[in-house]
Write a protein that holds these residues in place. Structure first.
Motif, mmCIF file in Angstrom:
data_model
loop_
_atom_site.group_PDB
_atom_site.id
_atom_site.type_symbol
_atom_site.label_atom_id
_atom_site.label_comp_id
_atom_site.label_asym_id
_atom_site.label_seq_id
_atom_site.Cartn_x
_atom_site.Cartn_y
_atom_site.Cartn_z
ATOM 1 N N VAL A 115 -3.555 -10.236 -3.079
ATOM 2 C CA VAL A 115 -4.915 -9.807 -3.234
ATOM 3 C C VAL A 115 -4.962 -8.536 -2.593
ATOM 4 C CG1 VAL A 115 -7.030 -10.473 -2.160
ATOM 5 C CG2 VAL A 115 -5.370 -12.142 -2.724
ATOM 6 N N GLY A 116 -4.493 -7.733 -2.098
ATOM 7 C CA GLY A 116 -4.611 -6.451 -1.743
ATOM 8 C C GLY A 116 -4.190 -5.515 -2.591
ATOM 9 N N LEU A 117 -3.104 -5.760 -3.207
ATOM 10 C CA LEU A 117 -2.499 -5.001 -4.392
ATOM 11 C C LEU A 117 -3.556 -5.109 -5.597
ATOM 12 C CD1 LEU A 117 1.271 -5.629 -4.022
ATOM 13 C CD2 LEU A 117 -0.017 -3.315 -3.708
ATOM 14 N N ALA A 118 -3.857 -6.290 -5.742
ATOM 15 C CA ALA A 118 -4.797 -6.393 -7.068
ATOM 16 C C ALA A 118 -6.065 -5.764 -6.862
ATOM 17 C CB ALA A 118 -5.065 -8.020 -7.323
ATOM 18 N N THR A 119 -6.739 -5.768 -5.597
ATOM 19 C CA THR A 119 -7.813 -4.984 -5.351
ATOM 20 C C THR A 119 -7.709 -3.627 -5.426
ATOM 21 O OG1 THR A 119 -8.721 -6.836 -3.778
ATOM 22 C CG2 THR A 119 -9.792 -4.732 -3.576
ATOM 23 N N SER B 42 -16.681 -5.171 -7.572
ATOM 24 C CA SER B 42 -18.040 -5.083 -7.994
ATOM 25 C C SER B 42 -18.984 -5.008 -6.828
ATOM 26 C CB SER B 42 -18.395 -6.479 -8.934
ATOM 27 O OG SER B 42 -18.438 -7.541 -8.184
ATOM 28 N N THR B 43 -18.571 -5.512 -5.653
ATOM 29 C CA THR B 43 -19.574 -5.519 -4.467
ATOM 30 C C THR B 43 -19.474 -4.291 -3.832
ATOM 31 O OG1 THR B 43 -18.125 -6.722 -3.221
ATOM 32 C CG2 THR B 43 -19.447 -7.879 -4.408
ATOM 33 N N LEU B 44 -18.631 -3.367 -3.826
ATOM 34 C CA LEU B 44 -18.014 -2.298 -3.104
ATOM 35 C C LEU B 44 -19.296 -1.324 -3.034
ATOM 36 C CD1 LEU B 44 -14.265 -1.746 -3.391
ATOM 37 C CD2 LEU B 44 -15.818 -2.821 -1.571
ATOM 38 N N PRO B 45 -19.626 -0.356 -2.230
ATOM 39 C CA PRO B 45 -20.338 0.750 -2.314
ATOM 40 C C PRO B 45 -19.741 1.833 -3.247
ATOM 41 C CG PRO B 45 -19.881 0.468 0.000
ATOM 42 C CD PRO B 45 -18.980 -0.749 -0.637
ATOM 43 N N GLU C 73 -8.925 -12.072 -10.242
ATOM 44 C CA GLU C 73 -10.612 -12.373 -9.985
ATOM 45 C C GLU C 73 -11.368 -12.132 -8.761
ATOM 46 O OE1 GLU C 73 -11.882 -12.974 -13.021
ATOM 47 O OE2 GLU C 73 -9.874 -12.892 -13.632
ATOM 48 N N ILE C 74 -10.606 -12.393 -7.416
ATOM 49 C CA ILE C 74 -11.011 -12.009 -6.327
ATOM 50 C C ILE C 74 -11.279 -10.377 -6.276
ATOM 51 C CG2 ILE C 74 -10.524 -11.958 -3.877
ATOM 52 C CD1 ILE C 74 -8.762 -14.460 -4.149
ATOM 53 N N ALA C 75 -10.392 -9.706 -6.787
ATOM 54 C CA ALA C 75 -10.357 -8.133 -6.927
ATOM 55 C C ALA C 75 -11.362 -7.925 -7.559
ATOM 56 C CB ALA C 75 -8.860 -7.742 -7.625
ATOM 57 N N ARG C 76 -11.631 -8.585 -8.766
ATOM 58 C CA ARG C 76 -12.781 -8.045 -9.693
ATOM 59 C C ARG C 76 -14.403 -8.331 -8.830
ATOM 60 N NH1 ARG C 76 -12.334 -7.798 -15.052
ATOM 61 N NH2 ARG C 76 -10.457 -9.344 -14.848
ATOM 62 N N HIS C 77 -14.100 -9.282 -8.120
ATOM 63 C CA HIS C 77 -15.425 -9.554 -7.431
ATOM 64 C C HIS C 77 -15.759 -8.666 -6.137
ATOM 65 C CE1 HIS C 77 -18.357 -12.077 -5.197
ATOM 66 N NE2 HIS C 77 -17.590 -11.968 -4.164
#
Length: 396
Positions: free
Chosen positions: A12-16, A390-393, A383-387
């Motif tokens: 999850v960290g790498l994908a993000t 998309s919400t990050l500043p 998909e978690i990464a995409r989400h």
């Protein structure tokens, strides 16, 4: 240039981090991982299943991201030459009293818009000739992959994109800094305009370092596996799962064909005595004291004591483990099992004892904390990464 620091080098960290480099190519991205390599814990100790999203409440993050992730993960593997196999899976009822639960699962699968079929015992045995069943579900979009290889590819892509990849670097503190965060580590300080915490088994602790009061605490549950001996691998052609009992929090032991041709059997679920407690002999006093002091644990124990004791007995007895598997495939015996590596599930638990049953992502200012991402997080990681991204500043 906006500085992004991602804590945690699991999938999850790498994908993000990878998604940040894709969506925000001018960003400065740093990934911090305390171990010497990538995917060392939950990612590297799971059964390698690309989940379809059968079990999850329609509309939940798990349901949405697993369904989308079963597509995006396969596409990622195809584009990057990573071995995988969309082999489908069977969920089998082994007795008539399980058929109503099987039908409820069928209805949930349809609500989640999955390619699922209700089949009879004869058709089930066309997929799995050795299975014991009175009826089954066939889910076509389930697959298998080595998520460790996915992590290595993500790290390679991050390196090519100019990200800073810091293994062997443990986070020791977080402190505010002019609207951002200074990440204090054993290798020095890293300034972040935006911080993303994907620390898995330690995610709640990292959140507290950042001044966040997590709504749940990580309780570690160890899942133990056996493998079928090479001469018995042909007993299983793909993936065979039992019908889960909704009274209990986990799926039950199952059989999974691995991408290397082996067959994993498990996991069970027992309380781990350390957050990285891969055996009964691995005890961390700090971890265990924190777990035992948490009211949520005792609420779980009160509700599921019988189930928990059954899991402990199965953990301590290879014969009991084999009996559970023989309910699915009667030809499996104790002699057919060889001990394999275990995993530890980072399960967020509320003080009331309720297991958090969806992905839990908490944002506050420049910080985003992924506080619950057990299975199917590997499937859903892109998909978690995409989400998250998309919400990050936005960039400054």
């Amino acid at each position: 240039m906006t500085r992004y620091v991602v804590i945690g080098g699991g999938i999850v960290g790498l994908a993000t981090a990878h998604r940040i480099t894709q969506d925000r190519p001018d960003a400065q991205v740093t990934v911090i991982e305390k171990e010497s390599g990538w995917g060392a814990h939950q990612t590297g100790h799971n059964s390698g299943v690309i989940h379809a999203g059968v079990y999850y409440k329609p509309g939940s993050l798990k349901a949405r991201f697993a369904r989308a992730g079963s597509v995006s993960m396969v596409r990622f593997c195809e584009e990057n030459g990573i071995a995988h196999d969309v082999c489908g899976k069977l969920i089998v009822a082994t007795s008539a009293d399980e058929l109503p639960r099987l039908e409820a699962l069928h209805e949930r699968s349809l609500a989640n818009e999955l390619p699922v079929r209700r089949i009879d015992a004869a058709e089930a045995r066309e997929y799995e000739p050795n299975v014991a069943t009175v009826g089954a579900l066939h889910i076509a979009s389930t697959g298998i992959v080595d998520y460790g290889q996915v992590c290595l590819k993500l790290a390679e892509l991050l390196d090519k994109a100019g990200a800073s990849l810091r293994t062997g670097t443990k986070v020791t503190g977080l402190r505010p800094d002019r609207g951002g965060v200074i990440v204090e580590t054993t290798a020095g300080e890293f300034p972040a305009d935006v911080l993303v915490n994907c620390a898995g088994l330690h995610a709640d602790r990292i959140a507290r370092l950042g001044g966040i009061d997590p709504p749940a605490r990580i309780i570690p549950f160890r899942g133990e596996y056996y493998e079928l001996t090479p001469e018995k691998r042909d007993l299983v052609k793909g993936l065979i799962y039992p019908v889960p009992d909704p009274q209990f929090p986990f799926l039950g032991v199952h059989l999974t064909k691995m991408i290397d041709g082996g067959v994993h059997a498990g996991p069970n679920a027992v309380l781990a005595l350390a957050r990285e407690g891969y055996s009964w002999g691995k005890v961390n006093v700090r971890d265990l004291a924190g777990t035992l002091a948490y009211p949520g644990l005792w609420q779980i124990a009160r509700r599921h004591l019988r189930y928990g004791m059954t899991e402990v007995r199965r953990s301590l007895s290879k014969a009991r483990f084999a009996e559970s598997l023989a309910r699915l495939v009667p030809a499996i015996t104790e002699a057919d099992l060889v001990k394999s590596s275990a995993g530890v599930r980072a399960q967020a638990v509320k003080p009331t004892g309720e297991l958090v049953d969806d992905f839990l992502i908490v944002a506050k200012g420049p910080q985003v904390h992924v506080l619950n991402a057990p299975s199917p997080a590997a499937t859903a990681s892109l998909e978690i990464a995409r989400h998250i991204v998309s919400t990050l500043p936005g960039a400054r």
